[in-house]
Each structure stands twice: as structure tokens, then as C-alpha cells.
Design a protein around this motif. Structure first.
Motif: not given
Length: 548
Positions: A244-271
Motif C-alpha cells: 500500500a505504501g509503495n502504491e501510494s508513493f508511485y501514484d504521487e511520483l507519476f501523478e497517476r489519476e483515477g481514469h477508468k477505461h471503457v469499451a471502444i469501437t472502431r473510429p469513424t475517422v480515417d485512421v
């Protein structure tokens, strides 16, 4: 220790270097090999196909982008991120990336990341590449590289701490060496062959000064990497101990934010058009990959990454970001971490040579060999000085046990360890491909030969042990390309015709090392064997009275 600063520094330099000199020689040999660890691994897996040339044309990028998207849409329609890796080589060809796809599933509740999957695809058809011969199990170049900081046959923590102590003593030896030699830069231009102890000191000084900045950098940066392993109290006081201490340290060191990943679909733009835009922006062959992902509450974005172009900041590679719906360019992502992280990145890059191209890595390799020579000449100089004192005092044949032991350890390490590394390559070609724990037995072979070299050095007259082990090194390195030709279809001639510079370069490097050891064997024999012949009653005089 001495009454003056220089005398005290000389005492500290001598003993800090001697106590851990043999282990430091091992660290430098395996660490120097690490600058070509990917090339060594490829040679040790001859079943892998030849590296194909990079595909640079815009139509190639367009085709592979479309094929990759089609495959991801087929097998990963509910994933949280897609990645298409395009054929490219990092700086100097350090590692090769083939055309393929990777996707990550939506994380399960309570988890930050979902399961990930990878496939290699045919760059012309997009078909999954199956049925290719499975490369043999091997420790590869990474097996050598890993030992330079965690050793072997012990736990990760113990190995790291032992190497840390040795590294600290080496840093002390370097600093005290500069203090001791008040004319160190003048001595750099002085070499007096045929002068016994004076010649060894001249060689030691010249090699040390030649790459002094590198030795300081490589030693200090090696300590910085594991700062909180060696001195954890400060971090644990602020963040607590445990996971827990290691995770707290690295969260602050790398400025991690609590982004939640959600499902994606194929982009409409010409990739594919965006990939071509990045190709035009960075230049030919510089597009490494593209990633499509979406965080909760944010639009889907496309990130195109550049191949390693020599940047010192490995945590923030050059990228271009686009909105997946409109194709509009997005601002660059904030740099990961603060100044501490960027400093760590620079130190890691300098130590590992990650930023360097092929010629830069060869420079690292050569300077690493100079480090081996610096340690080796220092170890030999210690015995030469003490033997000279005994000869001056008329005490021939009565050298202390410690001096005789150091002489034998010098032979076993300086001549025996290179022999053991060659045995590692031999084991890769001779061990059965179906053998259980095959990778482990490659390393067992290395240490078995090294131990055998020690017994050989203890059993033979000192002068003969030096000459015979050096000739042995020359022979086994010269035969590595021959063994490769007899056991695979990747012989030197075939590699040169196919322009496979990894295999050809490895075989040529083995021949070059064989020549170096042959020259060393000839020089040592010319100096020590006549001395032994004229003083058979004291064979231990071997390397002490001769010149470099």
C-alpha cells in the motif's frame, strides 16, 4: 591508513578495490554484454526468421493500419484499448518490432487494468502468423544483463544489495584514486613497457583516466536506481511500508489519476490518413505504433507513437494525439511525473545507453571493456607490488597465503570468466532443444566452467595457468562461429549474404575477441615463461616480474 590525505586515500583506494574487485569484474563483464542483450538473444534463438527490412512506403502503412483495425474489430470488439504495432527498429536497431496487434479487455470491478492479448500478423494479408517454429528456450542476452545487478543463485533482494555494496566501494575507489594520483592526467600520457610494477601502474592509470567520466556516471547512476531499496527509511516514513505504501508513493511520483477505461469501437475517422500524417511529420520509418482508447467521460482518442529517436526521457516518448471522431489534433499529454521522474529517466538512459544508436552502443561496449581492463590491471597491480616487496627483502618463495590466493583468483576471474561466457554460448548450441529447464542449464554451464577455471588456476603453475587459460579463451571464441555453422543454417556466409547484421556481427565479434585473447596470450607468454624458466624454484613469480 597514513598521516596525510593522499596516504589515507591510497590505502582506501587499494583495499576498497581489492575486496570486491573480482565481483566488480563480473558485474562489468555481464553489464557490458547487456548493451547488446537483444542481439545476443536473437543469436541464441536461431529458429527466428531473418529480420525483414522496414516498410517505409505510405501505401504499406495504410494497408497495415487497415488490416490491424479489421483484425481488432473482429476479435476485440469489447476491448478498452487497441494497439497496432508497425514494423520498426528502435534507435540503432536495439530491438525489432513486428507488425501485430494488442488489445486490453475492460477492467473487472475493483481492478485498474484488464487482461491483455497480443497477435502477430502478416503484413501483406493480415492473417495471424501461426505455425512458425517455436524458438528454443534460452536465458539469452537478458540472462547476462540481469546478473550484473542481481547476481545469480540467490534472491533478488540479496543480489541487489550485494551489488549495491560493491558499487559503493567502487565509487569510493574511483574518488580516492583521483585524490591519490596527483599527476593522474600527466601519467595518462606516460607508458613505460618492460618496467614491471611501473608498467602495470601506467596501464591502470591510462585506462582509468581514459574513461573516467563514464566510470563515475555508470557507478553513481547504478546506485541511484535502487535508492529506496538501499535506504528505504525516508519513503516508508512518509508513505508507509508494504504494498500500500509503495502504491501510494508511485501514484504521487507519476501523478497517476483515477481514469477508468471503457469499451471502444472502431473510429469513424480515417485512421490510416492520420498515420501517414505522422509519417510525414517525423520522417521515413519513424512511426512505431498507434493506440486507440477511451477513458470514462472523455472522447475516444488516437495516439501515434514515434520510434525511439534517441530521447533521454524514456517516460515521455514523442506522440501525436487525435480525436477519434473528428481527426482533430489534441494537445500533447502532460509529461509524466515531475523533475524527479525526469531526472530518473535521464540517469536510467545514461546507464543503460537506451538513447544511443548503434555506434553509441558500440562506444558504450568499448568503454565497458575498458572498465574490465581497469579492474583487471588494478587486481594484478596489487599482487605485483607485494611480490616486488618480498623479492626486495630477499624473501623469495615465502609469499603470504593471501598474496598467492589473490594471484589465483586473478587468473580464474580475468581469464576464467571470459572462458565461462563463451561456454554459455556453446551451451546454447549444444544443449538439446527439448531439454527441461534449458535456459537455466545454459547459466549452469557458465558457472560450472568458471568454477573449473578456478580449480585449474589452483592446480597449475601460475604462469602456465595464465597462458593456457588465455589460449583457451581464444580457442573457444574462435570456434563459436564454427559451432553455429555446424548446428544451424545461419552460418557467417549466409548471414552476410542475407545482410543479417545481427548474426554476422555476433560471429565477427566472437572472432575479434578470439584475436584479442590470442594477443594477450602471446604477450603474457613472452614475458612470464622466460622468467619461470630461469627461476624454476619459484614458479609463482610469473606475472609479477614481467612487464605488460
Amino acid at each position: 591508513m597514513g598521516s596525510s590525505l593522499r596516504q589515507s586515500a591510497a590505502w582506501l583506494h587499494t583495499w576498497s578495490g581489492l575486496v570486491v574487485g573480482w565481483l566488480l569484474f563480473f558485474v562489468f563483464v555481464t553489464g557490458t554484454a547487456g548493451y547488446f542483450q537483444h542481439e545476443i538473444t536473437r543469436w541464441m534463438r536461431p529458429e527466428q526468421p531473418l529480420v525483414q527490412p522496414q516498410l517505409h512506403a505510405q501505401q504499406d502503412l495504410r494497408r497495415m493500419t487497415a488490416l490491424g483495425l479489421a483484425r481488432l474489430e473482429q476479435v476485440a470488439s469489447e476491448a478498452s484499448s487497441w494497439r497496432i504495432t508497425l514494423p520498426n527498429a528502435s534507435a540503432g536497431g536495439r530491438s525489432w518490432q513486428e507488425f501485430g496487434v494488442r488489445w486490453q479487455q475492460v477492467p473487472e470491478p475493483g481492478h485498474d487494468f484488464g487482461a491483455s492479448f497480443t497477435e502477430r500478423l502478416d503484413p501483406l494479408t493480415g492473417a495471424v502468423r501461426l505455425g512458425e517454429p517455436e524458438p528454443r528456450a534460452t536465458a539469452g542476452g537478458y540472462g547476462l544483463y540481469r546478473m550484473h545487478y542481481v547476481l545469480h543463485y540467490m534472491s533478488y533482494e540479496w543480489g541487489m544489495r550485494i551489488v549495491g555494496v560493491c558499487t559503493m566501494l567502487m565509487l569510493i575507489a574511483i574518488v580516492t584514486g583521483v585524490i591519490t594520483h596527483k599527476k593522474i592526467f600527466a601519467d595518462f600520457f606516460t607508458f613505460r613497457p618492460g618496467k614491471g610494477q611501473r608498467s602495470w601502474l601506467d596501464a591502470h592509470n591510462a585506462i582509468s583516466v581514459m574513461a573516467l567520466p563514464f566510470f563515475l556516471m555508470i557507478t553513481y547512476s547504478g546506485l541511484v536506481f535502487f535508492l529506496f531499496t538501499y535506504m528505504p527509511a525516508g519513503r516508508e516514513l512518509l508513505y508507509g511500508s508494504g504494498p500500500a505504501g509503495n502504491e501510494s508513493f508511485y501514484d504521487e511520483l507519476f501523478e497517476r489519476e483515477g481514469h477508468k477505461h471503457v469499451a471502444i469501437t472502431r473510429p469513424t475517422v480515417d485512421v490510416a490518413a492520420l498515420v501517414v500524417q505522422a509519417w510525414e511529420h517525423w520522417g521515413e520509418g519513424q512511426v512505431a505504433s498507434l493506440t486507440i482508447e477511451r477513458h470514462e467521460g472523455e472522447p475516444t482518442e488516437i495516439t501515434i507513437a514515434r520510434a525511439n529517436g534517441g530521447s533521454l526521457d524514456i517516460w515521455n516518448p514523442p506522440t501525436l494525439r487525435f480525436d477519434a471522431a473528428t481527426g482533430q489534433a489534441l494537445p500533447a499529454e502532460p509529461r509524466v511525473g515531475g523533475e524527479a521522474v525526469r531526472t530518473q529517466s535521464v540517469m536510467l538512459n545514461l546507464h543503460e545507453g537506451l538513447f544511443a544508436g548503434i555506434w553509441g552502443r558500440w562506444l558504450y561496449f568499448v568503454v565497458g571493456l575498458l572498465g574490465c581492463a581497469m579492474i583487471g590491471t588494478g587486481l594484478v597491480l596489487w599482487t605485483v607490488k607485494r611480490r616486488k616487496r618480498h623479492l626486495a627483502a630477499g624473501l623469495e618463495g615465502s609469499e603470504p597465503l593471501g598474496v598467492r590466493l589473490v594471484e589465483r583468483l586473478n587468473v580464474a576471474t580475468i581469464a576464467g570468466l571470459p572462458l565461462a561466457v563463451a561456454a554459455y554460448f556453446w551451451a546454447n548450441r549444444l544443449l538439446s532443444v527439448e531439454m527441461a529447464d534449458r535456459a537455466a542449464w545454459e547459466l549452469h554451464a557458465l558457472f560450472a566452467v568458471w568454477l573449473g577455471a578456478l580449480f585449474y588456476a589452483l592446480a597449475r603453475p601460475l604462469a602456465r595457468a595464465w597462458v593456457e587459460l588465455l589460449w583457451g579463451c581464444s580457442l573457444v571464441y574462435a570456434l563459436v562461429p564454427v559451432l553455429n555453422a555446424l548446428t544451424t543454417n545461419r552460418h557467417l556466409g549466409q548471414s552476410l549474404l542475407a545482410r543479417d547484421w545481427v548474426f554476422a556481427g555476433f560471429d565477427l565479434s566472437m572472432l575479434a575477441l578470439a584475436a584479442v585473447f590470442a594477443v594477450m596470450a602471446v604477450k603474457v607468454r613472452r614475458r612470464v615463461m622466460p622468467i619461470q624458466a630461469s627461476a624454476q624454484h619459484m614458479p609463482q613469480t610469473a606475472l609479477g616480474k614481467g612487464a605488460v
